[in-house]
Design an enzyme around this catalytic site. Structure first.
Site, PDB file in Angstrom:
ATOM      1  N   PRO A 151       0.859  -1.193   0.000  1.00 23.19           N
ATOM      2  CG  PRO A 151       0.118  -0.928   2.208  1.00 23.19           C
ATOM      3  CD  PRO A 151       0.922  -1.844   1.324  1.00 23.19           C
TER       4      PRO A 151
ATOM      5  CG  ASP B 116       4.991  -0.825   2.641  1.00 21.18           C
ATOM      6  OD1 ASP B 116       3.843  -0.554   3.052  1.00 21.18           O
ATOM      7  OD2 ASP B 116       5.424  -1.996   2.539  1.00 21.18           O
ATOM      8  CG  HIS B 117       0.809   4.907   4.357  1.00 21.63           C
ATOM      9  ND1 HIS B 117       1.025   5.310   5.655  1.00 21.63           N
ATOM     10  CD2 HIS B 117       0.271   5.991   3.726  1.00 21.63           C
ATOM     11  CE1 HIS B 117       0.627   6.555   5.813  1.00 21.63           C
ATOM     12  NE2 HIS B 117       0.173   7.010   4.645  1.00 21.63           N
ATOM     13  NE  ARG B 118       2.847  -3.378   3.695  1.00 21.48           N
ATOM     14  CZ  ARG B 118       3.267  -4.505   3.105  1.00 21.48           C
ATOM     15  NH1 ARG B 118       2.633  -5.663   3.382  1.00 21.48           N
ATOM     16  NH2 ARG B 118       4.275  -4.499   2.268  1.00 21.48           N
TER      17      ARG B 118
END
Length: 479
Positions: A273, A449-451
């Site tokens: 994401p 990566d937004h994680r």
């Protein structure tokens, strides 16, 4: 078919399987054979050229003998562990030869080759070289190894032959230079059919070039495995596309580097994401700094990309969340953070886009990074970069400005967590101390990566790099 060589010797066929070429690669495309059925090969002699998703490499054989069978045609995809080549070896029928004795014979054979200018067949006893090719090794180790007797077997009373000095046969291919051998492969010239013009019939570069001019067109040989079909990607005339009604100009199989890139991009888009942030930075001071250094020492001035790479490494040490990777565990996921930075950078080559990685980039200065950027780029464009050179990155720097574009939302190089894009540096109007001026401006784009982090961390890293570009003197003083 195996045949008896003498009362003391017999032949046995051994199949060499495509080895693990490293970094989890499961297959390789057979580019071309470097030998033909019936050829005599020595231990460590390259027998095939294969292309993985990472690089083109020559695969040497760990066995010596006569080529009995080639498994696969050029252009075919071979799985790791599948048969590659079968060698008919000559084995001793009277005594068991230890590895140390085999290595001694092999060493003497190579010394004899250097003296005679010939490449002799490998000694019958040699069953391995001890050398390593990207994750696999042929048998052999330190000198003085012993052969362990099988459990329950009676000790052999037959004497072990002393390592004999191997003299190359009169009809051996007399060539020493690896450059001459490679030129012969490039021109599709069989060295065994050339009469050398050098001392004692030594084959020289001019001999190969002369034979290449008079030989058949490259790509067409008398051996079955060398015969090529119509050029790859070209279709028969008149073929029309059923959907559009237009004639099809060509069909290009998605394989090799292009296949690897496609798979990696799909996986990145599917699993990560991602989010993107960008900023314009005034690079005038950085450009002026480099010009000043170049006037004083033109031979060792780092490139602008090397300076930006140094700022990136410093930024990752300040914001380590971006120097990470997401891994699946038995009960979920975990973020793996690294002690050090392997800085990947995108390099465009004739084979497609590849990403060499500068190992431990956090330990290098701007000059050191510049040296590695140049070295790895040259290897990648020449097709000589190994899988180890093209893997292992923890963060990627993408200089798409060389293509004349200002910005791009790049796709993250899976399984990394972020990629920084650098656009072209161009003259643009810029407000400085309330006054409109023409400045050197560059756009920096971070896809992450937004994680692994939130926008605050990503923005903080990007602002750090941009500030370093705008005020390089202060940052470099602390690096």
């Amino acid at each position: 078919m195996a045949t008896a060589v003498s009362a003391q010797n017999s032949t046995a066929q051994r199949t060499f399987r495509l080895p693990d070429l490293g970094e989890g690669l499961t297959e390789a495309e057979l580019v071309r054979w470097l030998v033909a059925a019936g050829d005599t090969v020595a231990v460590d002699q390259p027998v095939a050229e294969v292309e993985t998703a990472k690089a083109v490499v020559e695969v040497p054989t760990p066995y010596a003998g006569t080529v009995a069978e080639l498994h696969g045609e050029p252009g075919a995809t071979i799985d790791v562990g599948a048969p590659l080549i079968t060698i008919a070896e000559v084995t001793s029928g009277g005594a068991e030869v230890t590895p140390s004795e085999a290595r001694a014979v092999a060493r003497e054979a190579y010394r004899e080759e250097e003296r005679a200018g010939a490449r002799p067949p490998a000694p019958a006893e040699a069953s391995g070289s001890g050398n390593v090719l990207i994750g696999y090794g042929t048998p052999g180790g330190a000198a003085g190894g012993r052969t362990r007797r099988r459990k329950g077997a009676a000790p052999s009373s037959a004497p072990v032959a002393e390592p004999a000095r191997t003299t190359p046969p009169a009809d051996a291919v007399r060539v020493v230079s690896p450059l001459v051998r490679r030129l012969a492969r490039d021109l599709n010239v069989q060295l065994a059919r050339i009469s050398g013009s050098g001392p004692d019939g030594l084959i020289m570069r001019r001999d190969v070039e002369s034979a290449g001019v008079t030989s058949a067109p490259q790509g067409v040989t008398s051996a079955p495995q060398g015969v090529t079909s119509a050029p790859q990607g070209v279709t028969s005339a008149g073929e029309a596309d059923a959907r559009t009604g237009l004639a099809i100009a060509s069909r290009t199989p998605v394989k090799g580097v292009r296949k690897a890139v496609a798979q990696a991009m799909v996986r990145s888009r599917t699993e990560i994401p991602e989010a993107t942030v960008w900023v314009d930075a005034d690079a005038t001071a950085l450009v002026d700094l480099r010009h000043g250094l170049k006037r004083r020492d033109p031979g060792s001035t780092p490139s602008l990309l090397a300076f930006i790479a140094r700022f990136v490494v410093a930024g990752l040490q300040k914001f380590p969340e971006l120097n990470t990777r997401i891994e699946e565990t038995g009960d979920g996921q975990e973020i793996v953070q690294f002690d050090g930075v392997n800085l990947g950078f995108a390099a465009q080559t004739d084979r497609g886009l590849v990403v060499p990685a500068i190992r431990n980039a956090n330990t290098l200065s701007a000059r050191g990074l510049d040296s590695e950027l140049r070295r790895l780029t040259a290897l990648a464009r020449e097709g000589k970069a190994s899988p180890a050179d093209l893997t292992g990155g923890t963060f990627t720097l993408n200089n798409y400005g060389v293509f004349g574009v200002d910005g791009s939302a790049a796709i993250i190089n899976h399984p990394e967590a972020a990629i920084l894009g650098v656009g072209r540096i161009i003259d643009r109007p810029w407000v400085v101390d309330g006054q409109l001026q023409v400045r050197k401006v560059v756009q920096l784009t971070l896809t992450f990566d937004h994680r692994v982090c939130d926008g605050g961390t990503a923005g903080g890293f990007l602002r750090f790099v941009a500030d370093a570009v705008e005020q390089p003197g202060g940052i470099l003083a602390d690096l």
